[in-house]
Design a protein around this motif. Structure first.
Motif, PDB file in Angstrom:
ATOM      1  N   LEU A 170       0.830  -1.204   0.000  1.00 20.74           N
ATOM      2  CA  LEU A 170       0.000   0.000   0.000  1.00 20.74           C
ATOM      3  C   LEU A 170       0.865   1.255   0.000  1.00 20.74           C
ATOM      4  CD1 LEU A 170      -2.883  -0.933   2.490  1.00 20.74           C
ATOM      5  CD2 LEU A 170      -2.988  -0.746   0.001  1.00 20.74           C
ATOM      6  N   LEU A 171       2.033   1.161   0.621  1.00 24.98           N
ATOM      7  CA  LEU A 171       2.936   2.308   0.651  1.00 24.98           C
ATOM      8  C   LEU A 171       3.440   2.629  -0.754  1.00 24.98           C
ATOM      9  CD1 LEU A 171       4.150   4.288   2.655  1.00 24.98           C
ATOM     10  CD2 LEU A 171       6.146   2.796   2.836  1.00 24.98           C
ATOM     11  N   ILE A 183       1.793  15.850  -4.286  1.00 27.20           N
ATOM     12  CA  ILE A 183       1.162  16.213  -3.015  1.00 27.20           C
ATOM     13  C   ILE A 183       1.583  15.217  -1.937  1.00 27.20           C
ATOM     14  CG2 ILE A 183      -0.860  17.227  -4.137  1.00 27.20           C
ATOM     15  CD1 ILE A 183      -2.384  14.639  -3.490  1.00 27.20           C
ATOM     16  N   GLU A 184       1.291  15.567  -0.694  1.00 29.68           N
ATOM     17  CA  GLU A 184       1.514  14.647   0.414  1.00 29.68           C
ATOM     18  C   GLU A 184       0.163  14.091   0.851  1.00 29.68           C
ATOM     19  OE1 GLU A 184       3.481  14.602   4.915  1.00 29.68           O
ATOM     20  OE2 GLU A 184       3.956  16.216   3.512  1.00 29.68           O
ATOM     21  N   ILE A 185       0.073  12.775   0.977  1.00 29.82           N
ATOM     22  CA  ILE A 185      -1.207  12.110   1.257  1.00 29.82           C
ATOM     23  C   ILE A 185      -1.219  11.557   2.680  1.00 29.82           C
ATOM     24  CG2 ILE A 185      -2.701  10.170   0.594  1.00 29.82           C
ATOM     25  CD1 ILE A 185      -1.647  10.468  -2.258  1.00 29.82           C
ATOM     26  N   ASN A 186      -2.364  11.707   3.338  1.00 27.08           N
ATOM     27  CA  ASN A 186      -2.533  11.129   4.669  1.00 27.08           C
ATOM     28  C   ASN A 186      -2.595   9.610   4.552  1.00 27.08           C
ATOM     29  OD1 ASN A 186      -4.490   9.985   6.883  1.00 27.08           O
ATOM     30  ND2 ASN A 186      -3.689  11.912   7.721  1.00 27.08           N
ATOM     31  N   LYS A 187      -1.665   8.933   5.204  1.00 33.69           N
ATOM     32  CA  LYS A 187      -1.518   7.491   5.045  1.00 33.69           C
ATOM     33  C   LYS A 187      -2.767   6.726   5.472  1.00 33.69           C
ATOM     34  CE  LYS A 187       1.687   3.727   6.204  1.00 33.69           C
ATOM     35  NZ  LYS A 187       2.957   3.388   6.925  1.00 33.69           N
ATOM     36  N   SER A 188      -3.361   7.086   6.601  1.00 37.98           N
ATOM     37  CA  SER A 188      -4.539   6.367   7.118  1.00 37.98           C
ATOM     38  C   SER A 188      -5.732   6.534   6.190  1.00 37.98           C
ATOM     39  CB  SER A 188      -4.893   6.865   8.524  1.00 37.98           C
ATOM     40  OG  SER A 188      -3.831   6.618   9.423  1.00 37.98           O
ATOM     41  N   ASN A 189      -5.964   7.759   5.738  1.00 36.51           N
ATOM     42  CA  ASN A 189      -7.096   8.003   4.839  1.00 36.51           C
ATOM     43  C   ASN A 189      -6.913   7.270   3.509  1.00 36.51           C
ATOM     44  OD1 ASN A 189      -8.250   9.648   6.752  1.00 36.51           O
ATOM     45  ND2 ASN A 189      -7.556  11.565   5.800  1.00 36.51           N
ATOM     46  N   GLU A 232     -16.536   6.420 -13.671  1.00 38.50           N
ATOM     47  CA  GLU A 232     -15.548   7.376 -13.163  1.00 38.50           C
ATOM     48  C   GLU A 232     -15.400   7.222 -11.659  1.00 38.50           C
ATOM     49  OE1 GLU A 232     -15.247  12.176 -13.148  1.00 38.50           O
ATOM     50  OE2 GLU A 232     -15.419  11.203 -15.099  1.00 38.50           O
ATOM     51  N   LEU A 233     -14.160   7.153 -11.209  1.00 39.44           N
ATOM     52  CA  LEU A 233     -13.870   7.006  -9.786  1.00 39.44           C
ATOM     53  C   LEU A 233     -13.460   8.330  -9.191  1.00 39.44           C
ATOM     54  CD1 LEU A 233     -11.720   3.742  -9.951  1.00 39.44           C
ATOM     55  CD2 LEU A 233     -14.190   3.940  -9.733  1.00 39.44           C
ATOM     56  N   ASN A 234     -13.293   8.329  -7.867  1.00 39.78           N
ATOM     57  CA  ASN A 234     -12.833   9.532  -7.185  1.00 39.78           C
ATOM     58  C   ASN A 234     -11.605   9.180  -6.367  1.00 39.78           C
ATOM     59  OD1 ASN A 234     -12.434  11.905  -5.837  1.00 39.78           O
ATOM     60  ND2 ASN A 234     -14.201  11.697  -4.479  1.00 39.78           N
ATOM     61  N   PHE A 235     -10.427   9.419  -6.938  1.00 43.85           N
ATOM     62  CA  PHE A 235      -9.182   9.119  -6.259  1.00 43.85           C
ATOM     63  C   PHE A 235      -8.563  10.364  -5.636  1.00 43.85           C
ATOM     64  CE2 PHE A 235      -9.277   5.137  -8.565  1.00 43.85           C
ATOM     65  CZ  PHE A 235      -8.605   4.271  -7.726  1.00 43.85           C
ATOM     66  N   ASN A 236      -9.392  11.377  -5.325  1.00 43.39           N
ATOM     67  CA  ASN A 236      -8.861  12.577  -4.680  1.00 43.39           C
ATOM     68  C   ASN A 236      -8.658  12.313  -3.204  1.00 43.39           C
ATOM     69  OD1 ASN A 236      -8.929  14.343  -6.986  1.00 43.39           O
ATOM     70  ND2 ASN A 236     -11.145  14.330  -6.818  1.00 43.39           N
ATOM     71  N   PHE A 237      -7.412  12.353  -2.768  1.00 45.56           N
ATOM     72  CA  PHE A 237      -7.087  11.994  -1.387  1.00 45.56           C
ATOM     73  C   PHE A 237      -6.762  13.253  -0.580  1.00 45.56           C
ATOM     74  CE2 PHE A 237      -5.924   8.386  -4.075  1.00 45.56           C
ATOM     75  CZ  PHE A 237      -6.673   7.403  -3.492  1.00 45.56           C
TER      76      PHE A 237
END
Length: 237
Positions: A170-171, A183-189, A232-237
């Motif tokens: 996952l990492l 961008i920097e993504i929140n790992k848990s979310n 269409e998906l939503n991959f906005n993290f």
């Protein structure tokens, strides 16, 4: 020759068919870096330049087959994601007309054998997208446009997984999205959202011989991937 024939010949001469170039932006994800394949080319003056992988459409070929042949030439495999961008016009060096380039972008997976083969090919280099310089204006425009399309499409579809190995952590997936989107993504979310989509499945394997806590390996859920490909998906993290 009759006057009518002469007139037809004059009219036809106004329509000169210029060669159509196919330019491919070939991406891969290696060591947490998004890279592009550049090819060494020599111009008419004998100068060496680095360019995007490209070729002209030959007799009997189509736009699509030429793009696929470019990928096969440099990657030696048939397993790749390839999508057409659009046509680009630029000033011709040989006539007063505008030349045409049709851009494509591709995503490929590379393994250790690929890395070893690159060492023996001095005409090919993989370079990080933030380290590229010296491209012609034409190829820079195509590269910039392909990056914009990749960033847009990776947020609404699962195409990003075309850059990952068959088994991944996952990492690795998170780092892929961070690198492409900048961008920097929140790992848990991120973890929660990816797992909720059922897009990946546990491979029942873990990392070995690592100094940190061994992470689980996952693979793409092909059935779910096929189903989600049509929405269409939503991959906005």
């Amino acid at each position: 020759m009759e006057k009518g024939d002469e007139k037809g010949k004059d009219t036809a001469s106004q329509y000169i068919t210029n060669r159509i170039e196919i330019d491919c932006v070939i991406f891969n994800f290696e060591q947490e870096s998004l890279k592009v394949l550049l090819v060494k080319q020599k111009d008419n003056q004998g100068n060496i330049n680095w360019e995007l992988a490209n070729d002209y459409i030959k007799e009997g070929e189509t736009i699509s087959s030429t793009a696929q042949n470019i990928l096969k030439k440099y990657m030696g495999v048939d397993n790749f994601f390839l999508e057409q961008l659009k046509a680009f016009g630029y000033p011709s060096r040989s006539s007063s007309q505008e030349d045409i380039s049709i851009g494509y972008y591709a995503m490929v997976k590379r393994d250790i054998d690929d890395l070893e083969n690159d060492i023996f090919n001095p005409n090919v280099v993989w370079i990080g997208i933030n380290e590229i310089s010296g491209l012609s204006d034409k190829h820079k425009i195509i590269l910039d446009y392909s990056l914009k399309e990749l960033r847009k499409n990776i947020c609404k579809s699962a195409i990003g997984f075309n850059l990952l190995p068959e088994k991944f952590t996952l990492l690795q997936v998170m780092h892929l999205y961070e690198e492409i989107l900048g961008i920097e993504i929140n790992k848990s979310n991120f973890r929660r959202k990816i797992l909720q989509m059922d897009l990946i499945q546990d491979s029942n394997e873990k990392e070995e011989a690592v100094s940190h806590r061994a992470a689980r390996f996952y693979s793409v859920n092909l059935q779910q991937h096929e189903m989600l490909a049509h929405r269409e998906l939503n991959f906005n993290f």
